[in-house]
Design a protein around this motif. Structure first.
Motif, PDB file in Angstrom:
ATOM      1  N   ILE A 198       0.844  -1.210   0.000  1.00  0.00           N
ATOM      2  CA  ILE A 198       0.000   0.000   0.000  1.00  0.00           C
ATOM      3  C   ILE A 198       0.872   1.250   0.000  1.00  0.00           C
ATOM      4  N   HIS A 199       1.913   1.281   0.833  1.00  0.00           N
ATOM      5  CA  HIS A 199       2.788   2.453   0.934  1.00  0.00           C
ATOM      6  C   HIS A 199       3.503   2.739  -0.390  1.00  0.00           C
ATOM      7  N   GLN A 200       3.787   1.690  -1.137  1.00  0.00           N
ATOM      8  CA  GLN A 200       4.515   1.879  -2.394  1.00  0.00           C
ATOM      9  C   GLN A 200       3.602   2.158  -3.580  1.00  0.00           C
ATOM     10  N   ASP A 236      -9.975   1.159   4.389  1.00  0.00           N
ATOM     11  CA  ASP A 236      -9.889   2.300   5.322  1.00  0.00           C
ATOM     12  C   ASP A 236      -8.437   2.705   5.542  1.00  0.00           C
ATOM     13  N   TYR A 237      -7.549   1.703   5.615  1.00  0.00           N
ATOM     14  CA  TYR A 237      -6.127   2.013   5.817  1.00  0.00           C
ATOM     15  C   TYR A 237      -5.580   2.748   4.585  1.00  0.00           C
ATOM     16  N   LEU A 238      -5.969   2.276   3.405  1.00  0.00           N
ATOM     17  CA  LEU A 238      -5.513   2.906   2.161  1.00  0.00           C
ATOM     18  C   LEU A 238      -5.957   4.373   2.103  1.00  0.00           C
ATOM     19  N   ILE A 239      -7.222   4.626   2.429  1.00  0.00           N
ATOM     20  CA  ILE A 239      -7.744   6.009   2.410  1.00  0.00           C
ATOM     21  C   ILE A 239      -7.005   6.861   3.444  1.00  0.00           C
ATOM     22  N   LYS A 244      -2.990  11.076   4.573  1.00  0.00           N
ATOM     23  CA  LYS A 244      -1.727  11.462   5.221  1.00  0.00           C
ATOM     24  C   LYS A 244      -0.753  12.026   4.193  1.00  0.00           C
ATOM     25  N   LYS A 245      -0.639  11.326   3.040  1.00  0.00           N
ATOM     26  CA  LYS A 245       0.275  11.789   1.988  1.00  0.00           C
ATOM     27  C   LYS A 245      -0.202  13.128   1.409  1.00  0.00           C
ATOM     28  N   SER A 246      -1.524  13.281   1.274  1.00  0.00           N
ATOM     29  CA  SER A 246      -2.054  14.538   0.718  1.00  0.00           C
ATOM     30  C   SER A 246      -1.799  15.699   1.669  1.00  0.00           C
ATOM     31  N   SER A 247      -1.881  15.441   2.986  1.00  0.00           N
ATOM     32  CA  SER A 247      -1.641  16.528   3.954  1.00  0.00           C
ATOM     33  C   SER A 247      -0.183  16.994   3.867  1.00  0.00           C
TER      34      SER A 247
END
Length: 298
Positions: A198-200, A236-239, A244-247
Motif C-alpha cells: 500500500i505504501h509503495q 480504510d487504511y488505504l484512504i 496522510k500523503k495529501s496533507s
C-alpha cells in the motif's frame, strides 16, 4: 522516496549504534518515526513514558502505559503509538542485538540473545509490579539522563554496560513459554508485506485483490488480518494513508487541490475533499491555510 514501514535508523555515530529518541505529539528529536507512525526496524527498542500516558499498539494489541512505565519491543515487530496525552512525552532507546552479544558467535549471543530475539516474543510490558521491573525502570531513567547530558569520556561504555545489565535482569525473569505462538509472527510478516505494498502503490488504482495477492491470501483473510492487527479494513487504511500523503503535499507544495487529489490516488476531487474533511474536520483548503498561518506565527 516513499516512507517505508521498515525504518532504517540513522545513528548519530555509526561506530556506536545506539540512539535515544524523545517523542511528543508534535515532534521527534532527533528526527525519526514518532507518534502515530506505524513501522518496524531491525533493532530492539525499549520505550519509557517520561510524561503523561500513552497507548502503544504492538502487532494489533494495545498496551496502555503510565508515566514511569516501559515496554520492550522485539526486532522486526510492527508497532505504533496511537495515543499520547496532550503534553505527554516518551523516550525510545534503539540498539542492535549485537550490542548484547559482545562479539559474533559468542556464548552470550548463542545462549542469551538469539534465543530471545529470534523467538516469538513480540513485546514485554514493564510496569514496575515486581522488584526486578522497578530495577529496570530505574536503569532506564538513568540512561535517559546519560543521553540528555553532555557526553563525557567513556559514556558509551556506561550505556553499553547498563544495557547489558538490564537485558540480563530481563531474561533472568521471563520464560519463553509466555511468548506469542508461531502463527502470530507469520500473520505479522504477511501484514508487513501488504502494508508495504500500500505504501509503495497508494497513488495507483489498487484493488483489494492485489493487496491480498501480495501475501498469498484470500480477500476475506486479508480483511480479517487487517481488522485483527490494525483494527481497520484494508480500504480504510488505504484512504487514511492517502490522506496522510495529501496533507504532506498540502503543506510542502503549491499544487492545486485537484492535483494533490490525483497525486494521492483519489480519482475524484469531491471524494478527496469529503474523506479529508472527515479525517481532519477541515477541507484541504482550510487545512493548508491553517498550517501556513501557523508556520508564519512560529
Amino acid at each position: 522516496m516513499e516512507k517505508q514501514l521498515h525504518e532504517t535508523i540513522l545513528y548519530p555515530d555509526v561506530s556506536f549504534p545506539y540512539i535515544m529518541y524523545t517523542h511528543s505529539v508534535h515532534e521527534s528529536i532527533p528526527k525519526g518515526r514518532g507518534f502515530n507512525d506505524l513501522h518496524w526496524h531491525e533493532e530492539l527498542q525499549i520505550t519509557l513514558v517520561t510524561k503523561g500516558k500513552l497507548v502503544i499498539q504492538v502487532n494489533g494489541i494495545d498496551h496502555e502505559l503510565d508515566t514511569g512505565q516501559a515496554i520492550l519491543i522485539n526486532k522486526g515487530v510492527l508497532h505504533v503509538t496511537t495515543q499520547l496525552s496532550h503534553h505527554g512525552q516518551y523516550v525510545s532507546f534503539n540498539f542492535p542485538e549485537k550490542l548484547l552479544a559482545f562479539y559474533a558467535d559468542s556464548a552470550m549471543e548463542k545462549n542469551y540473545v538469539l534465543p530471545y530475539t529470534n523467538s516469538f516474543l513480540l513485546s514485554l510490558v514493564i510496569k514496575g509490579d515486581a522488584e526486578w521491573q522497578i530495577q529496570i525502570l530505574q536503569m532506564l531513567w538513568d540512561m535517559k539522563q546519560k543521553f540528555d547530558m553532555k557526553k563525557s569520556w567513556g559514556w558509551e561504555y556506561e550505556v553499553s554496560i547498563k544495557t547489558a545489565q538490564l537485558w540480563f535482569i530481563l531474561i533472568s525473569n521471563i520464560s519463553l513459554s509466555e511468548e506469542a505462538p508461531k502463527y502470530v509472527k507469520i500473520q505479522q510478516e504477511r501484514l508487513q508485506l501488504m502494508l508495504s505494498f500500500i505504501h509503495q502503490n497508494y497513488f495507483n488504482n489498487i484493488t483489494l485483490q492485489e493487496i491480498a495477492d501480495i501475501a498469498h491470501l484470500s480477500v476475506s483473510e486479508c480483511t480479517r488480518s487487517f481488522k485483527r492487527t490494525i483494527h481497520m479494513t484494508p480500504y480504510d487504511y488505504l484512504i487514511k494513508y492517502r490522506i496522510k500523503k495529501s496533507s504532506e503535499l498540502l503543506t510542502s507544495t503549491q499544487y492545486t487541490i485537484t492535483e494533490i487529489a490525483h497525486r494521492a490516488g483519489f480519482n475524484h476531487v469531491n471524494h478527496f475533499i469529503q474523506s479529508f474533511k472527515k479525517h481532519y474536520n477541515k477541507t484541504p483548503k482550510e487545512f493548508r491555510k491553517f498550517r501556513n498561518d501557523f508556520m508564519i506565527k512560529e
